[in-house]
Write a protein that holds these residues in place. Structure first.
Motif, short mmCIF file in Angstrom:
data_model
loop_
_atom_site.label_atom_id
_atom_site.label_comp_id
_atom_site.label_asym_id
_atom_site.label_seq_id
_atom_site.Cartn_x
_atom_site.Cartn_y
_atom_site.Cartn_z
N UNK A 1 0.84 -1.11 -0.08
CA UNK A 1 0.09 0.22 -0.25
C UNK A 1 0.89 1.37 -0.10
N UNK A 2 1.91 1.29 0.79
CA UNK A 2 2.90 2.36 0.97
C UNK A 2 3.53 2.60 -0.27
N UNK A 3 4.00 1.70 -1.08
CA UNK A 3 4.99 1.83 -2.21
C UNK A 3 4.39 1.87 -3.47
N UNK A 4 3.12 1.18 -3.46
CA UNK A 4 2.45 0.85 -4.95
C UNK A 4 2.38 2.23 -5.79
N UNK A 5 2.11 3.29 -5.08
CA UNK A 5 1.75 4.46 -5.91
C UNK A 5 3.05 5.12 -6.41
N UNK A 6 4.13 5.02 -5.54
CA UNK A 6 5.68 5.61 -5.90
C UNK A 6 6.06 4.61 -6.96
N UNK B 1 2.12 13.73 -17.32
CA UNK B 1 3.28 12.85 -17.27
C UNK B 1 4.51 13.38 -17.00
N UNK C 1 12.23 10.85 -6.06
CA UNK C 1 12.35 9.49 -5.47
C UNK C 1 13.81 9.25 -5.62
N UNK D 1 5.19 13.10 -13.33
CA UNK D 1 5.68 11.67 -13.09
C UNK D 1 7.15 11.88 -13.25
N UNK E 1 5.26 5.05 -14.95
CA UNK E 1 4.59 5.67 -15.97
C UNK E 1 5.34 6.95 -16.32
N UNK F 1 4.13 3.04 -9.29
CA UNK F 1 3.41 3.06 -10.59
C UNK F 1 3.87 4.62 -11.13
N UNK F 2 4.20 5.68 -10.17
CA UNK F 2 4.58 6.67 -10.45
C UNK F 2 6.01 6.63 -11.47
N UNK G 1 8.36 13.50 -10.16
CA UNK G 1 8.39 12.84 -9.05
C UNK G 1 9.35 11.87 -8.92
N UNK H 1 -2.71 7.63 -19.04
CA UNK H 1 -2.40 6.99 -18.09
C UNK H 1 -2.49 5.41 -18.30
N UNK H 2 -3.64 4.93 -18.86
CA UNK H 2 -3.90 3.65 -19.24
C UNK H 2 -3.02 2.92 -20.36
#
Lengths: 312, 266
Positions: free
Chosen positions: B18-23, B236, B246, B239, B29, B25-26, B242, B37-38
């Motif tokens: 849960x904590x790392x999934x968005x990172x 994008x 990271x 993205x 992408x 994905x970012x 971000x 996005x898709x």
């Protein structure tokens, strides 16, 4: 000779009254000027009458009369309008509700995680804890933004679920309260886990062994030993999440869309769009009123949990 | 515990996902050639190129960097002094108020802090003519106030755990307190100082709410630029930005861990 020796031992950075005063003066003055006084100013301006101009309010204390005492233009109408306006009352209740539910969810997700880390092998605890803190170091704004891409109608989650055949029409999650809950829980989870871990890690494992020896099953031992002993961590974590969540602005704005109305968003809108500073101040005062009790509770807990210091 | 050894690790793994999934994905992408996005349009670094040519983000980034370095340094000084006062000064008049003032910014909702600081700056300008207008200076003061509390927490716990015997020995040998602090205490708490500074830096370079209140025309920090662009939808370029953040954080954390590990060995 005895007295100076004691003074020395306690001196550290500044022996004697002078050194101490200098060390204390800078942070004290800074916090008074830029933290305490600002609140008094907010409280004052919440009583001012709005007007068009710079600044956009009639000063509460007016010294222009040339007297020693200012003439006072205090006005409670902003507050009475606030209480009569369904929009603001709704935002108030909605903020408390969203913050409360999010805090509960944080606790439900964070507790097993904190327990898992505390029960891991000692050499693994450090890295596991580090993994919890790490996201905090990367941009909060960009992590919330990442959820927009995941949650939107044609986003990643919906594509995945549709590809799996679980759903046939995209779920509307972005711009709903659910997205706000996800965003708040996601952003504040580390702040819940840290105090929980701190209390859980300190617990003596012998207590659980004793409970087991006395015939308690693991669940029973958890409920009657681990859980009650971790209460300080639960209270601290709950407050640390709840208090800032009440005033959250970025998450409802990005994930909740225009519809949801939380206090923080209402405050910004009133301030920036309507340029109504007295109403914005009154909203801040109203928000603080709801937070005074949690804040006082937190400061009591912090002073009890802080390490042994000279002040004790 | 022995009967359900898998429950906690499973929940822990889910939590980390849960904590790392968005990172994750970012990051993935940010290399997507397609704007959607898709739709996966193949690997591309074009968003990074676009970002590098976007003067708006470059200016905002440079401003944020200057604000963050200045306010983190100021917060380090003020926060460390506050920590020294709290740990070493025993009971003094106003300790309860001081202690509450130090801790409150940690949890205070940012909208309240932002509004309160802005109104203060306006009142100050009306009364004393300083600070003239809103911009770099007001943002730095606001961020310093925000970050001081975090520096104090970090330095305070280190000071409280520190072994005092070296300091006491130096004092007994006749060294002056200021010298003891500079020669013995500061090196001993150096890791906490570095950590506190970094934390303050991160808070500053990431802050959007308080900055939005106290900034003026022409002073657009990076988060404000990102926020106004993100409000219009997923882009994008963000993205890519971000991902760069990271990566920078990962490098710094890795370097810090290495440094600490080497220190422990020696």
């Amino acid at each position: 000779m005895k007295a100076p020796a004691i003074a020395r031992n306690r001196g550290g950075a500044g022996r004697g009254a002078w050194g101490r005063r200098v060390v204390l003066a800078l942070p004290f003055a800074w916090l008074l000027a830029f933290f305490l006084v600002p609140f008094l100013i907010v409280a004052t301006i919440s009583l001012a009458t709005p007007r068009v101009g710079i600044p956009p309010y009639v000063p509460v204390f007016d010294w222009s009369g040339g007297h020693l005492w200012p003439s006072i233009h205090a006005d409670l109408s902003t507050f009475s309008l606030l209480f009569q306006d369904e929009l603001y009352v709704g935002a108030y209740l909605e903020s408390l509700k969203i913050a409360g539910i999010s805090t509960l969810l944080c606790l439900l997700i964070g507790y097993p995680m904190a327990l898992g880390i505390a029960r891991a092998a000692p050499n693994r605890r450090g890295p596991l804890l580090m993994l919890v803190i790490l996201p905090f170091w990367t941009s909060f704004l960009i992590r919330v933004y990442a959820w927009m891409g995941i949650l939107k109608d044609e986003g990643l989650l919906n594509s995945l679920l549709q590809w799996l055949g679980v759903i046939h029409h995209p779920l509307v999650i972005l711009n709903t309260d659910i997205a706000i809950y996800i965003g708040i829980v996601y952003s504040y989870l580390p702040f819940m886990i840290l105090p929980l871990y701190a209390t859980l890690e300190r617990q003596d494992p012998a207590l659980l062994e004793a409970a087991a020896d006395l015939g308690a099953r693991p669940w029973r031992a958890f409920l009657s030993v681990t859980l009650p002993l971790s209460l300080p961590g639960i209270v601290a974590g709950t407050l640390v999440v709840f208090i800032p969540a009440v005033g959250e602005y970025v998450i409802p704005d990005l994930l909740g869309g225009g519809e949801t109305n939380m206090l923080g968003k209402a405050l910004w809108d009133v301030f920036a769009m309507s340029r109504d500073w007295p109403t914005a101040s009154a909203l801040a005062v109203a928000m603080l009123a709801a937070l005074v009790l949690p804040l006082a509770l937190l400061s009591r807990f912090q002073s009890r949990m802080e390490p042994a210091e000279d002040g004790k | 515990m022995t009967r359900r050894p898998l429950l906690l690790p499973t929940l822990l793994a889910l939590g980390y996902t849960f904590l790392y999934l968005p990172i994750v994905v970012l990051v993935i992408y940010s290399f997507n050639a397609s704007r959607l996005v898709t739709v996966w349009g193949g690997i591309s670094t074009k968003w990074y190129v676009e970002l590098a040519h976007d003067q708006r983000f470059l200016d905002a980034g440079w401003l944020s960097l200057r604000v963050a370095v200045t306010s983190a340094s100021a917060a380090l000084v003020i926060g460390t002094l506050a920590a020294v006062a709290l740990v070493r000064f025993g009971r003094f008049r106003g300790r309860a108020l001081f202690s509450a003032l130090v801790a409150a910014p940690l949890v205070m909702p940012e909208v309240i802090m932002g509004l309160a600081l802005l109104l203060t700056f306006v009142a100050l300008e009306q009364t004393f003519g300083w600070p003239a207008g809103r911009g770099f200076l007001t943002v730095v003061i606001a961020h310093t106030t925000l970050a001081t509390a975090y520096v104090t927490v970090v330095v305070r716990s280190r000071l409280a755990q520190m072994d005092r015997s070296l300091e006491e020995a130096a004092l007994d040998l006749g060294a002056r307190p200021l010298k003891v602090f500079a020669v013995i205490t500061l090196p001993l708490i150096a890791p906490a100082l570095a950590g506190g500074w970094l934390l303050a830096f991160t808070l500053s370079i990431d802050d959007v709410v308080v900055s939005q209140f106290v900034t003026g025309p022409g002073t657009t920090t990076l988060p404000i630029a990102v926020f106004s662009s993100v409000r219009l939808g997923v882009s994008p370029e963000i993205n890519a930005l971000g991902t760069l953040i990271v990566a920078a954080v990962a490098v710094i954390i890795l370097a810090a861990t290495r440094l600490l590990a080497r220190k422990k060995e020696s």
